[in-house]
Write an enzyme that holds these catalytic residues in place. Structure first.
Site, PDB file in Angstrom:
ATOM      1  N   GLY A  18       0.809  -1.206   0.000  1.00 20.65           N
ATOM      2  CA  GLY A  18       0.000   0.000   0.000  1.00 20.65           C
ATOM      3  C   GLY A  18       0.844   1.258   0.000  1.00 20.65           C
ATOM      4  O   GLY A  18       1.773   1.389   0.809  1.00 20.65           O
ATOM      5  N   SER A  19       0.504   2.201  -0.893  1.00 22.91           N
ATOM      6  CA  SER A  19       1.259   3.457  -0.989  1.00 22.91           C
ATOM      7  C   SER A  19       0.436   4.636  -0.485  1.00 22.91           C
ATOM      8  O   SER A  19       0.644   5.771  -0.909  1.00 22.91           O
ATOM      9  CB  SER A  19       1.693   3.710  -2.437  1.00 22.91           C
ATOM     10  OG  SER A  19       0.559   3.800  -3.294  1.00 22.91           O
ATOM     11  N   GLY A  20      -0.494   4.360   0.416  1.00 22.08           N
ATOM     12  CA  GLY A  20      -1.254   5.440   1.046  1.00 22.08           C
ATOM     13  C   GLY A  20      -0.430   6.125   2.114  1.00 22.08           C
ATOM     14  O   GLY A  20       0.797   6.025   2.141  1.00 22.08           O
ATOM     15  N   PHE A  21      -1.096   6.796   3.035  1.00 24.34           N
ATOM     16  CA  PHE A  21      -0.379   7.556   4.058  1.00 24.34           C
ATOM     17  C   PHE A  21       0.529   6.661   4.894  1.00 24.34           C
ATOM     18  O   PHE A  21       1.704   6.979   5.110  1.00 24.34           O
ATOM     19  CB  PHE A  21      -1.372   8.271   4.974  1.00 24.34           C
ATOM     20  CG  PHE A  21      -1.988   9.490   4.350  1.00 24.34           C
ATOM     21  CD1 PHE A  21      -1.220  10.614   4.096  1.00 24.34           C
ATOM     22  CD2 PHE A  21      -3.327   9.523   4.018  1.00 24.34           C
ATOM     23  CE1 PHE A  21      -1.773  11.745   3.518  1.00 24.34           C
ATOM     24  CE2 PHE A  21      -3.900  10.650   3.453  1.00 24.34           C
ATOM     25  CZ  PHE A  21      -3.124  11.767   3.199  1.00 24.34           C
ATOM     26  N   GLY A  22       0.009   5.545   5.388  1.00 28.10           N
ATOM     27  CA  GLY A  22       0.822   4.672   6.230  1.00 28.10           C
ATOM     28  C   GLY A  22       2.014   4.114   5.506  1.00 28.10           C
ATOM     29  O   GLY A  22       3.155   4.149   6.004  1.00 28.10           O
ATOM     30  N   VAL A  86      -2.088  -7.175  -4.424  1.00 27.82           N
ATOM     31  CA  VAL A  86      -1.664  -8.262  -3.546  1.00 27.82           C
ATOM     32  C   VAL A  86      -2.824  -9.241  -3.376  1.00 27.82           C
ATOM     33  O   VAL A  86      -3.913  -8.863  -2.944  1.00 27.82           O
ATOM     34  CB  VAL A  86      -1.198  -7.722  -2.182  1.00 27.82           C
ATOM     35  CG1 VAL A  86      -0.898  -8.875  -1.223  1.00 27.82           C
ATOM     36  CG2 VAL A  86       0.042  -6.856  -2.357  1.00 27.82           C
ATOM     37  N   GLU A 181     -18.745  17.120   3.678  1.00 25.03           N
ATOM     38  CA  GLU A 181     -17.958  17.906   2.730  1.00 25.03           C
ATOM     39  C   GLU A 181     -18.517  17.783   1.322  1.00 25.03           C
ATOM     40  O   GLU A 181     -18.578  18.770   0.573  1.00 25.03           O
ATOM     41  CB  GLU A 181     -16.495  17.459   2.798  1.00 25.03           C
ATOM     42  CG  GLU A 181     -15.835  17.841   4.121  1.00 25.03           C
ATOM     43  CD  GLU A 181     -14.482  17.191   4.350  1.00 25.03           C
ATOM     44  OE1 GLU A 181     -13.718  17.727   5.181  1.00 25.03           O
ATOM     45  OE2 GLU A 181     -14.197  16.158   3.730  1.00 25.03           O
ATOM     46  N   ALA A 330      -6.093   9.734   8.640  1.00 19.34           N
ATOM     47  CA  ALA A 330      -4.751   9.781   8.069  1.00 19.34           C
ATOM     48  C   ALA A 330      -3.663   9.812   9.134  1.00 19.34           C
ATOM     49  O   ALA A 330      -2.615   9.167   8.983  1.00 19.34           O
ATOM     50  CB  ALA A 330      -4.620  11.001   7.150  1.00 19.34           C
TER      51      ALA A 330
END
Length: 464
Positions: A18-22, A86, A181, A330
């Site tokens: 995963g290339s998100g925030f974590g 994955v 939002e 996040a």
């Protein structure tokens, strides 16, 4: 007799899913560590998910909130990027299997950081997704942009007043931050940006409805901020309906059951689903192999150092982990990714010096507050025990979010887009196509057809 010189020992292998925030913050925290890092993700970009609704409503372009992962990491010598979804994690063999366009790749690891994020949850009614897309990806945001603006375009050409009313009714399901939002920006789009753009109707006649089964808007923010948000939305022209559960969704609208159990129909072409999330299915694989528990959202219960029980080499961070009732935001992912990276780097450094691994301190989350923007110049924020509303909260929201946009150019572009939108009425990203609206369901139908063909061919192949 000469002996062959020994090859240098292989470096410690860290695989990040995963290339998100974590994932991204973990990789960056390992840039000076004596490790080789491989990140595997099904997309080519790092997504700033909290700003997806601004892509959907024409404020920002997808490139501003989703820069290329390769370009972000190209100057980090110990990082490699691998495109693929994955499909399997083997904790015994310490391997990760990923697939891309039918090609499977097996990647070994010494340490694993799983930060695969979450997906939209329809609470067991996955068929709702066909007509009420969620907002978890760039594709989702572009589809929603097409659906929202497409509804206005159809309203321009129809001569049927009932059909026009149906086209101009926008329903957002879920009154959490994303739903609030989104509803606020659809209202501003209709009441400010598009005014005067159509000949046969007034966009200000659009009806925006925000639904939630809960009894309050923004429940995690508390009663005061929730009430403030609801009041601000109503001033914008948004109908806020609480205690309302969606029981059915189709192309023409949705069926809603109120708190008294009465069902009624809302005719609407454009529906947005932001009511729930579920962790990546990889969580179930990890739980089955480690014996870890799963919560109702499919998140994996981890130890105090964010690792799987019995597997100190496997960290689970972000939306996939369940620990101390931490929220799926996040900051939890960022701090969890950095924590995992710091533990790995410290242990690798100790091993290189022949020292025992240092003791791992438990993960401690530092709550930096929660924020949600409602409209231009209006937001709510909760920082510690302090509650802020209105313009000051909105300025704080802008500052915090621009800091976490990746890349200087993206930050500048984001600030310029915000200036055009919030100080004026212009939105520079209103381009949309019919393909954006139809592609997701067309691909799903194609995959369904392929599976049926494979299932039909299977008995024939066995017989032969």
């Amino acid at each position: 007799m000469m002996s062959n010189p020994q090859s240098p020992p292989a470096r410690h292998r860290v695989v990040v899913i995963g290339s998100g925030f974590g994932g991204l913050f973990a990789i960056k925290a390992l840039r000076r560590a004596d490790v080789d890092v491989t990140v595997i993700d099904r997309t080519t970009h790092h997504l700033f998910q909290p700003l997806l609704y601004q892509v959907a409503t024409g404020i920002l372009s997808e490139g501003e909130i989703a820069p290329s992962t390769r370009m972000i990491l190209k100057d980090q010598a110990n990082a490699a990027v691998r495109l693929g979804e994955v499909t399997g994690i083997d904790l015994t063999e310490r391997t990760v299997t990923s697939e891309h366009l039918g090609q499977a790749t097996v990647t070994g690891y010494d340490s694993l950081i799983v930060s695969a994020g979450a997906q939209q949850s329809y609470f067991g009614n996955d068929h709702f997704a066909e007509h009420a897309p969620g907002m978890k990806s760039i594709d989702d945001a572009l589809e929603l942009r097409g659906r929202i603006l497409g509804a206005f375009e159809q309203a321009e050409v129809t001569a049927d007043p009932q059909e026009r009313a149906r086209l101009l009714t926008f329903v957002v399901v879920g009154a959490g931050p994303t739903g609030v939002e989104m509803a606020g920006q659809i209202a501003e789009l209709a009441h400010r940006t598009l005014v005067g753009a159509y000949t046969n109707f007034d966009p200000r006649d659009a009806r925006i409805i925000l639904l939630d089964a809960a009894s309050a808007v923004l429940p995690p923010f508390g009663d005061n901020l929730g009430s403030e948000a609801a009041e601000t939305l109503e001033k914008l022209g948004v109908e806020v309906r609480l205690g309302a559960s969606v029981t059915d969704v189709d192309a023409g609208g949705l069926t809603v059951r109120d708190a008294e159990g009465t069902e009624h129909r809302i005719a609407s072409v454009c529906k947005v689903w932001s009511a729930g999330v579920a962790a990546s299915p990889l969580g179930a694989q990890l739980a089955a192999q480690s014996g870890a528990a799963l919560d109702r959202a499919g998140r994996v219960a981890v130890d105090e150092d964010l690792t799987l029980p019995g597997h100190p080499d496997v960290f689970v961070v972000g939306d996939m982990m369940s620990r101390d009732r931490l929220p799926g935001v996040a900051q939890v992912a960022i701090q969890g990714g950095r924590y995992a990276a710091k533990r790995i780097a410290a242990e690798v450094a100790a091993a290189a010096k022949g020292r025992p691994a240092p003791e791992r301190p438990p993960f401690r989350y530092r709550d930096k507050g929660s924020m949600a923007t409602i409209s231009r110049f209006n937001a709510v924020a909760q920082i510690g025990g302090v509650e802020l509303t209105g313009f000051l909260a909105w300025i704080m929201w802008l500052a915090v979010h621009v800091v976490y946009v990746v890349g200087f150019r993206s930050r500048v572009a984001t600030l310029l887009s915000w200036a055009w939108t919030f100080l004026g009425t212009w939105r520079g990203q209103l381009t949309n196509t019919h393909q954006q609206i139809t592609a997701r369901n067309a691909i799903a139908q194609l995959h369904s057809l392929e599976r049926r063909i494979e299932d039909a061919d299977a008995p024939v192949a066995q017989a032969s």
